[in-house]
Scaffold this motif. Structure first.
Motif, mmCIF file in Angstrom:
data_model
loop_
_atom_site.group_PDB
_atom_site.id
_atom_site.type_symbol
_atom_site.label_atom_id
_atom_site.label_comp_id
_atom_site.label_asym_id
_atom_site.label_seq_id
_atom_site.Cartn_x
_atom_site.Cartn_y
_atom_site.Cartn_z
ATOM 1 N N ALA A 23 69.094 108.591 -96.960
ATOM 2 C CA ALA A 23 68.954 109.509 -95.928
ATOM 3 C C ALA A 23 67.280 109.085 -95.300
ATOM 4 O O ALA A 23 66.621 109.549 -95.462
ATOM 5 C CB ALA A 23 68.713 110.904 -96.158
ATOM 6 N N PRO A 24 67.461 108.018 -94.216
ATOM 7 C CA PRO A 24 66.199 107.504 -93.943
ATOM 8 C C PRO A 24 65.671 108.421 -92.827
ATOM 9 O O PRO A 24 66.255 109.294 -92.473
ATOM 10 C CB PRO A 24 66.548 106.114 -93.238
ATOM 11 C CG PRO A 24 67.738 106.353 -92.753
ATOM 12 C CD PRO A 24 68.494 107.293 -93.847
ATOM 13 N N SER A 25 64.121 108.397 -92.833
ATOM 14 C CA SER A 25 63.696 109.036 -91.511
ATOM 15 C C SER A 25 63.891 108.253 -90.500
ATOM 16 O O SER A 25 63.706 107.075 -89.877
ATOM 17 C CB SER A 25 62.001 109.289 -91.906
ATOM 18 O OG SER A 25 61.336 108.562 -90.904
ATOM 19 N N LEU A 26 64.937 108.695 -89.642
ATOM 20 C CA LEU A 26 65.622 108.044 -88.548
ATOM 21 C C LEU A 26 65.371 108.705 -87.313
ATOM 22 O O LEU A 26 65.549 109.842 -87.004
ATOM 23 C CB LEU A 26 67.222 108.066 -88.879
ATOM 24 C CG LEU A 26 68.227 107.551 -88.071
ATOM 25 C CD1 LEU A 26 68.010 106.066 -88.233
ATOM 26 C CD2 LEU A 26 69.690 107.739 -88.499
ATOM 27 N N VAL A 27 65.146 107.590 -86.323
ATOM 28 C CA VAL A 27 64.783 108.162 -85.025
ATOM 29 C C VAL A 27 65.664 107.248 -83.874
ATOM 30 O O VAL A 27 66.140 106.263 -84.373
ATOM 31 C CB VAL A 27 63.336 107.935 -84.648
ATOM 32 C CG1 VAL A 27 62.481 108.725 -85.391
ATOM 33 C CG2 VAL A 27 62.955 106.390 -84.875
ATOM 34 N N ASP A 67 72.085 113.632 -86.992
ATOM 35 C CA ASP A 67 73.541 113.737 -86.733
ATOM 36 C C ASP A 67 74.340 114.164 -87.794
ATOM 37 O O ASP A 67 75.497 114.093 -87.613
ATOM 38 C CB ASP A 67 73.973 112.316 -86.372
ATOM 39 C CG ASP A 67 73.585 111.221 -87.166
ATOM 40 O OD1 ASP A 67 72.957 111.662 -88.223
ATOM 41 O OD2 ASP A 67 73.759 110.244 -86.843
ATOM 42 N N GLY A 68 73.596 114.661 -88.946
ATOM 43 C CA GLY A 68 74.515 115.095 -90.028
ATOM 44 C C GLY A 68 75.125 113.784 -90.771
ATOM 45 O O GLY A 68 76.266 114.342 -91.602
ATOM 46 N N THR A 69 75.197 112.681 -90.350
ATOM 47 C CA THR A 69 76.013 111.617 -90.935
ATOM 48 C C THR A 69 75.516 111.495 -92.361
ATOM 49 O O THR A 69 74.415 111.181 -92.578
ATOM 50 C CB THR A 69 75.887 110.508 -90.214
ATOM 51 O OG1 THR A 69 76.240 110.588 -88.709
ATOM 52 C CG2 THR A 69 76.652 109.222 -90.633
ATOM 53 N N VAL A 70 76.612 111.190 -93.390
ATOM 54 C CA VAL A 70 76.184 110.750 -94.597
ATOM 55 C C VAL A 70 76.212 109.265 -94.847
ATOM 56 O O VAL A 70 77.460 108.713 -94.495
ATOM 57 C CB VAL A 70 77.179 111.404 -95.764
ATOM 58 C CG1 VAL A 70 76.580 110.993 -96.931
ATOM 59 C CG2 VAL A 70 76.864 113.028 -95.638
ATOM 60 N N ARG A 71 75.173 108.769 -95.051
ATOM 61 C CA ARG A 71 75.110 107.025 -95.032
ATOM 62 C C ARG A 71 75.113 106.512 -96.445
ATOM 63 O O ARG A 71 74.196 107.375 -97.415
ATOM 64 C CB ARG A 71 74.014 106.769 -94.074
ATOM 65 C CG ARG A 71 73.906 106.989 -92.905
ATOM 66 C CD ARG A 71 72.828 106.499 -91.929
ATOM 67 N NE ARG A 71 73.085 106.648 -90.435
ATOM 68 C CZ ARG A 71 73.009 107.850 -89.759
ATOM 69 N NH1 ARG A 71 72.647 108.814 -90.407
ATOM 70 N NH2 ARG A 71 73.420 107.914 -88.651
ATOM 71 N N HIS A 72 75.493 105.687 -96.630
ATOM 72 C CA HIS A 72 75.583 105.038 -98.279
ATOM 73 C C HIS A 72 75.014 103.553 -98.093
ATOM 74 O O HIS A 72 75.601 103.209 -97.194
ATOM 75 C CB HIS A 72 76.857 105.260 -99.032
ATOM 76 C CG HIS A 72 77.140 106.600 -99.481
ATOM 77 N ND1 HIS A 72 77.741 107.315 -98.870
ATOM 78 C CD2 HIS A 72 76.946 107.087 -100.626
ATOM 79 C CE1 HIS A 72 77.762 108.535 -99.387
ATOM 80 N NE2 HIS A 72 77.224 108.571 -100.617
ATOM 81 N N VAL A 73 74.534 103.341 -99.167
ATOM 82 C CA VAL A 73 74.070 101.828 -99.153
ATOM 83 C C VAL A 73 74.378 101.301 -100.575
ATOM 84 O O VAL A 73 74.530 102.092 -101.744
ATOM 85 C CB VAL A 73 72.415 101.578 -98.984
ATOM 86 C CG1 VAL A 73 72.193 101.899 -97.768
ATOM 87 C CG2 VAL A 73 71.591 102.344 -100.005
ATOM 88 N N GLY A 74 74.696 99.765 -100.891
ATOM 89 C CA GLY A 74 74.895 99.359 -101.963
ATOM 90 C C GLY A 74 73.578 99.498 -103.069
ATOM 91 O O GLY A 74 72.527 99.444 -102.425
ATOM 92 N N LEU A 75 73.606 99.490 -104.374
ATOM 93 C CA LEU A 75 72.633 99.487 -105.222
ATOM 94 C C LEU A 75 72.600 98.356 -106.240
ATOM 95 O O LEU A 75 73.708 98.197 -106.974
ATOM 96 C CB LEU A 75 72.899 100.936 -106.364
ATOM 97 C CG LEU A 75 72.070 102.153 -105.686
ATOM 98 C CD1 LEU A 75 72.158 103.026 -107.036
ATOM 99 C CD2 LEU A 75 70.642 102.227 -105.200
ATOM 100 N N PRO A 76 71.512 97.657 -106.260
ATOM 101 C CA PRO A 76 70.271 97.603 -105.593
ATOM 102 C C PRO A 76 70.064 97.053 -104.393
ATOM 103 O O PRO A 76 69.120 96.773 -103.938
ATOM 104 C CB PRO A 76 69.196 97.195 -106.605
ATOM 105 C CG PRO A 76 70.298 96.023 -107.418
ATOM 106 C CD PRO A 76 71.579 96.507 -107.306
ATOM 107 N N ALA A 77 71.497 96.564 -104.021
ATOM 108 C CA ALA A 77 71.478 95.724 -102.707
ATOM 109 C C ALA A 77 72.943 95.780 -102.099
ATOM 110 O O ALA A 77 73.853 96.127 -102.923
ATOM 111 C CB ALA A 77 70.917 94.302 -102.985
ATOM 112 N N MET A 78 73.020 95.543 -100.907
ATOM 113 C CA MET A 78 74.629 95.769 -100.252
ATOM 114 C C MET A 78 75.390 94.830 -101.115
ATOM 115 O O MET A 78 76.679 95.129 -101.220
ATOM 116 C CB MET A 78 74.278 95.467 -98.665
ATOM 117 C CG MET A 78 73.963 96.432 -98.032
ATOM 118 S SD MET A 78 74.990 97.912 -98.319
ATOM 119 C CE MET A 78 74.920 98.589 -96.650
ATOM 120 N N ASN A 79 74.951 93.548 -101.298
ATOM 121 C CA ASN A 79 76.045 92.570 -101.864
ATOM 122 C C ASN A 79 76.611 93.014 -103.236
ATOM 123 O O ASN A 79 77.529 92.504 -103.899
ATOM 124 C CB ASN A 79 75.402 91.159 -101.895
ATOM 125 C CG ASN A 79 74.217 90.891 -102.938
ATOM 126 O OD1 ASN A 79 73.783 92.053 -103.377
ATOM 127 N ND2 ASN A 79 73.842 89.739 -102.741
#
Ligand SMILES: Cc1cc2nc3c(=O)[nH]c(=O)nc-3n(C[C@H](O)[C@H](O)[C@H](O)COP(=O)(O)OP(=O)(O)OC[C@H]3O[C@@H](n4cnc5c(N)ncnc54)[C@H](O)[C@@H]3O)c2cc1C
Length: 346
Positions: free
Chosen positions: A87-91, A107-119
């Motif tokens: 949940a970044p501080s997003l503008v 926008d209420g969008t739930v965003r996910h990322v890979g841990l500790p990196a996308m790959n």
């Protein structure tokens, strides 16, 4: 899942998310699967570049989940420690007028990322699968094999050994890659080739920049409008990343990337950094910066098809240019194609 009594063999070219989703589903049902990828690693555009100046997710930035099946999968990844919500501080920054105009994105969008990196996601999905990396498939041919049965054989270039023909042949061919790359391999499945040819893909220039100290931007990520840039993000603000060095990923807008497709990477890098300076107001030279060109970053049109499948030639195609694009679409497309292949074997 019901296992198949006389399991076929399937060659899957492309070990990005669509190929991995397809492979996992088929293998779980007892099918013999062999994946090939021209890169050194798996995951495709769900990518991370590690450098001496930090780590950058330079392809997909995050993923969202709308389909119930993908939502469940993402929940499992979170449980397994492979992904986390971000949940970044997003503008949003509008550059169309005299100067940058900022507004908050809620926008209420739930965003996910890979841990500790996308790959990490691709690596985890590839565990237990037969994957031949560093192997560019240059041709796929369908012809009579032992006993007169029609089989697929592959030829390619091995990153270490040069020209190579794959030992053995396959009942099925799956392409799991951008449409132009798929079309190049589907000559012996003419209907699928025509459909892949009809789907354009668009490019995206990315810049990976590190700084000696945190930038005082007042946000961690921004959608940018009216600019050569379309997205900028502080990579080290994502969960599980090293806090230092300060790493930013910049993505250029589609039109700009198309216009500058063949420009030298150094020029592109300098111009995108100058735009970054204007967008953020941070007049700080990066400690390091490089540009990466994604020739096929995403689909340039939409289709209602979830995958391409032809029982006659025993071939199929999956990827983000089907099933609604992006990470979620790629995953769903792979799943759909696996389902079609399994259904035709039962
Ligand atoms: C700059 C950028 C930003 C993005 N941002 C987002 C985002 O924020 N959110 C989101 O959801 N999605 C985003 N995406 C899209 C997302 O990354 C893709 O939709 C998804 O990863 C595609 O998966 P795929 O399996 O269809 O294809 P890929 O990941 O491209 O996998 C295809 C694989 O095939 C291999 N391959 C190709 N040709 C051959 C060959 N001849 N022989 C062997 N191997 C071959 C490639 O090496 C690659 O690994 C972004 C993509 C880019 C590039």
């Amino acid at each position: 899942m019901n296992r198949i009594i006389d399991p076929p063999s399937v060659a899957i070219v492309g070990a990005g998310l669509s190929g991995l989703a397809c492979a996992r589903t088929l293998q779980d049902a007892g099918v013999h699967v062999q994946l090939f990828d021209k890169s050194r690693g798996v995951g495709g555009r769900l990518a991370t570049r590690r450098t001496d100046q930090g780590s950058f997710d330079h392809g997909a930035q995050y993923f969202t989940a709308r389909d119930a099946r993908f939502r469940e999968t993402v929940a499992q990844w979170v449980e397994q420690g492979l992904a986390a919500p971000w949940a970044p501080s997003l503008v949003a920054i509008d550059m169309a007028g005299a100067g940058p105009v900022r507004s908050t994105v809620g926008d209420g969008t739930v965003r996910h990322v890979g841990l500790p990196a996308m790959n990490r996601i691709g690596r985890a999905l590839a565990e237990g699968l037969a994957v031949r990396t560093d192997f560019t498939v240059t041709a796929a041919r369908r012809g009579p094999g032992t006993g007169g049965l029609m089989r697929w054989t592959l030829a390619g270039t091995d990153g270490k050994a040069g020209e190579a023909v794959v030992d053995g042949s396959f009942d099925w061919l799956v392409t799991a890659m951008p449409s132009p790359q798929a079309a190049a391999l589907l000559g012996d499945a003419a209907d699928l080739q025509a459909q892949a040819r009809a789907m354009p893909m668009v490019p995206c220039w990315a810049v990976l920049a590190s700084f000696d100290a945190p930038l005082d931007t007042g946000f961690d990520a921004a959608f940018v409008n009216g600019s050569a840039l379309t997205w900028i993000a502080r990579n080290n603000a994502k969960p599980g990343r090293d806090r230092q060095p300060e790493c930013w990923v910049l993505h250029a807008a589609r039109d700009w990337s198309e216009a500058e497709l063949e420009a030298p990477a150094e020029d592109v890098c300098a111009r995108m950094l100058e735009e970054f300076r204007q967008v953020t107001g941070c007049d700080v030279a990066p400690a390091s910066a490089r540009a990466h060109r994604w020739r096929y970053s995403g689909p340039g049109a939409r289709t209602d098809l979830a995958c391409l499948f032809d029982a006659g030639s025993q071939a199929g195609a999956c990827g983000d240019w089907l099933a609604g694009s992006r990470v979620e679409g790629a995953w769903l497309s792979g799943l759909e194609l696996a389902g079609r292949i399994l259904a035709s074997c039962r």
